[in-house]
Scaffold this active site. Structure first.
Site, mmCIF file in Angstrom:
data_model
loop_
_atom_site.group_PDB
_atom_site.id
_atom_site.type_symbol
_atom_site.label_atom_id
_atom_site.label_comp_id
_atom_site.label_asym_id
_atom_site.label_seq_id
_atom_site.Cartn_x
_atom_site.Cartn_y
_atom_site.Cartn_z
ATOM 1 N N SER A 280 0.830 -1.187 0.000
ATOM 2 C CA SER A 280 0.000 0.000 0.000
ATOM 3 C C SER A 280 0.878 1.255 0.000
ATOM 4 C CB SER A 280 -0.944 -0.079 1.208
ATOM 5 O OG SER A 280 -2.059 0.719 1.065
ATOM 6 N N ASP B 37 -8.384 -4.646 -6.598
ATOM 7 C CA ASP B 37 -7.946 -3.901 -5.413
ATOM 8 C C ASP B 37 -8.786 -2.636 -5.260
ATOM 9 O OD1 ASP B 37 -6.513 -2.218 -3.564
ATOM 10 O OD2 ASP B 37 -4.721 -3.392 -3.960
ATOM 11 N N HIS C 167 -7.022 -6.094 -1.220
ATOM 12 C CA HIS C 167 -5.963 -5.090 -1.110
ATOM 13 C C HIS C 167 -4.694 -5.783 -0.643
ATOM 14 C CE1 HIS C 167 -4.099 -1.257 -0.686
ATOM 15 N NE2 HIS C 167 -4.127 -1.226 0.638
#
Length: 533
Positions: free
Chosen positions: A243, A472, A502
């Site tokens: 991320s 995602d 994710h």
């Protein structure tokens, strides 16, 4: 709901591992070894930074038993266990003044089990920005068990986060009041309250954490990682970033291309996006994930609370949020009610992983059929790090501090309002929230930002594995291809996972995990464009 990617949500979703089909793996060769130091020439200004003094580069961390995580870290678990050790690293508060004041950075590690075949350290960042690596890594260590024989698993709290002079901006009472505000103002009074809260938050950060605010940028954290690499005794930095951690990894590769070892960037932030494009990307990603959920829900027939038509399901959820704007739903939690903002946050939380969709179904069924908001409120509380005692973690404080230190964007309310039509077109469910968030984010921030968007070009770096997931929600798939391209030819290697969630590695998909493990453990670089399904 917040605009930037949240590590806490990523790790909560990762606890529910999904099973997927397998595919073959490509092989490559190990990257060459080369000695490097934290003062090595960098692509963009690294060489112009003053050299660090020997008392910093020659530190010997004092590894000790770890204390339990604090409430500020948003964690309720006890100490991480006997396999884990904690220490502090001293780094310059201001890298332009390396002989000046220092900041203490909290680190955690679990030593490699196979000492004879040890590769070195593998440094993790789980995102946020603002996520505590010290509290996150032990809880997810089982996911990385295949890597722990040959690597010391290491993580840290970046500067401005939790135990590393964590930014604090407000108390729990103010945090609770902010959660109840209307984050999509409908009139002048609601707009005034929303913007006043944003100003109050910024002022609180300056008052409580003003000394550290100018020094919590992603570039500062990347320089900390290179100092960490040197102190840990590694010639190269081996790194696994998720991320926001992909932006941090890309920034490191740009600053220190010659120091890059084996680097994996999973759930990739688009490095070319400014604040508006980043928010649009998230509106696109969450809307796409919601529609994927609705299609799956519709396939289950009468048990789906949004019905058999996914398009009608979007309208039904939009209608629920509109009703909650005027009349929140009751809950069993001591008089608390489910507001529009909290319902939207609960929906966001449940979309981070396909395994969490079942909770969205239950929460929507409660809202539509029973007229109560218990489960959606619980999901929102998890996302917002609200404890059962009403206390809140401070990741949201660190998140905004780092984001605003990075970005030069300072959108006003008037400028954000102009974005509303485009955002609503991209996402009728999430668009307005993310557009308004642009006005409430950095407009009144007391510190200047550094750039319009991240710089990640890394000519001369070893191959970097860039992993994107087609479904995602928080970091849409398109960002991975952009990151791979911007890292540079023969540097960015693109791996696709066709699935939901994710972070591809944390889904448990065998092909994805085997491909990444072969790269990290054997130096086998997959073919650029490889796909796992």
């Amino acid at each position: 709901m917040t605009r930037s990617v949240r590590a806490g949500a990523l790790l909560a979703a990762a606890a529910l591992l999904a099973v997927a089909t397998t595919a073959g793996c490509q092989s490559g060769s190990e990257e060459p070894k080369a000695k490097a130091s934290s003062s090595a020439p960098a692509a963009d200004g690294g060489a112009r930074q003053p050299a660090l003094p020997a008392e910093l580069t020659g530190q010997k961390p004092d590894w000790k038993t770890c204390p339990p995580p604090s409430a500020a870290e948003g964690a309720t678990a006890g100490p991480p266990g006997a396999d884990w050790q904690c220490a502090e690293l001293k780094a310059p508060l201001d890298y332009r003044k390396p002989d000046g004041k220092t900041i203490d950075l909290a680190m955690i590690r679990s030593k490699a089990r196979d000492k004879g075949d040890r590769i070195g350290s593998l440094l993790f960042n789980f995102g946020g920005p603002g996520g505590s690596g010290v509290s996150a890594l032990p809880g997810s260590a089982e996911i990385f068990r295949s890597l722990s024989d040959r690597y010391d698993l290491v993580s840290f709290d970046p500067r401005g986060v939790a135990r590393s002079s964590g930014v604090v901006c407000r108390d729990d009472r103010a945090a609770a009041a902010a959660a109840d505000l209307d984050h999509t103002p409908d009139d002048a009074a609601e707009e005034k309250a929303f913007l006043a809260d944003a100003r109050s938050f910024a002022a609180g950060c300056e008052r409580r954490s003003g000394a550290v605010l100018p020094h919590v940028s992603t570039e500062d954290a990347a320089r900390d990682m290179d100092l960490m690499r040197e102190v840990l005794g590694d010639d190269k930095l081996n790194y696994f970033g998720f991320s926001y951690g992909t932006e941090l990894g890309g920034t490191y590769a740009h600053l220190f291309p010659g120091n890059v070892g084996r680097m994996v960037l999973d759930a990739v932030v688009d490095p070319s996006a400014d604040d508006v494009k980043h928010a649009l990307n998230q509106a696109t990603g969450f809307q796409r994930a919601l529609e994927n959920y609705l299609a799956d829900c519709a396939s289950k027939g009468a048990s789906c609370p949004t019905g058999a038509d996914p398009d009608a399901g979007v309208k039904k959820i939009t209608g629920l949020l509109e009703r909650l704007d005027g009349e929140p739903l009751p809950t069993s939690d001591d008089g608390r009610k489910l507001t529009e903002n909290q319902a939207l946050t609960g929906i966001v939380m449940s979309l981070y992983n396909e395994s969490s969709w079942q909770y969205l179904t239950q929460g929507l069924r409660e809202a539509f059929d029973a007229g109560t908001g218990d489960l959606l409120l619980t999901l929102a509380d998890q996302y917002n790090e609200r404890g059962e005692d009403g206390s809140y973690g401070t990741q949201a404080h660190s998140q905004r501090a780092i984001s605003c230190a990075d970005s030069t964007s300072r959108l006003t309310a008037a400028e954000a309002k102009k974005q509303l039509p485009e955002f609503r077109e991209v996402s009728p469910v999430f668009g307005a929230f993310l557009a308004w968030d642009l006005a409430g984010w950095c407009a009144d921030w007391p510190v200047r930002g550094t750039a319009e968007h991240a710089e990640v070009s890394a000519e001369g770096a070893a191959p970097i594995l860039v992993v994107g997931t087609t479904g995602d929600p928080a970091t849409p798939y398109e960002g991975a291809r952009i990151m791979a391209d911007e890292l540079g030819e023969d540097v960015g290697v693109h791996l696709t996972y066709e699935g939901e969630g994710h972070g591809a590695y944390m889904t448990g998909n065998p092909c994805t995990q085997r491909t990444i493990d072969a790269y990290l453990l054997k130096g086998e670089v997959p073919e650029d464009g490889k796909t796992c399904t």
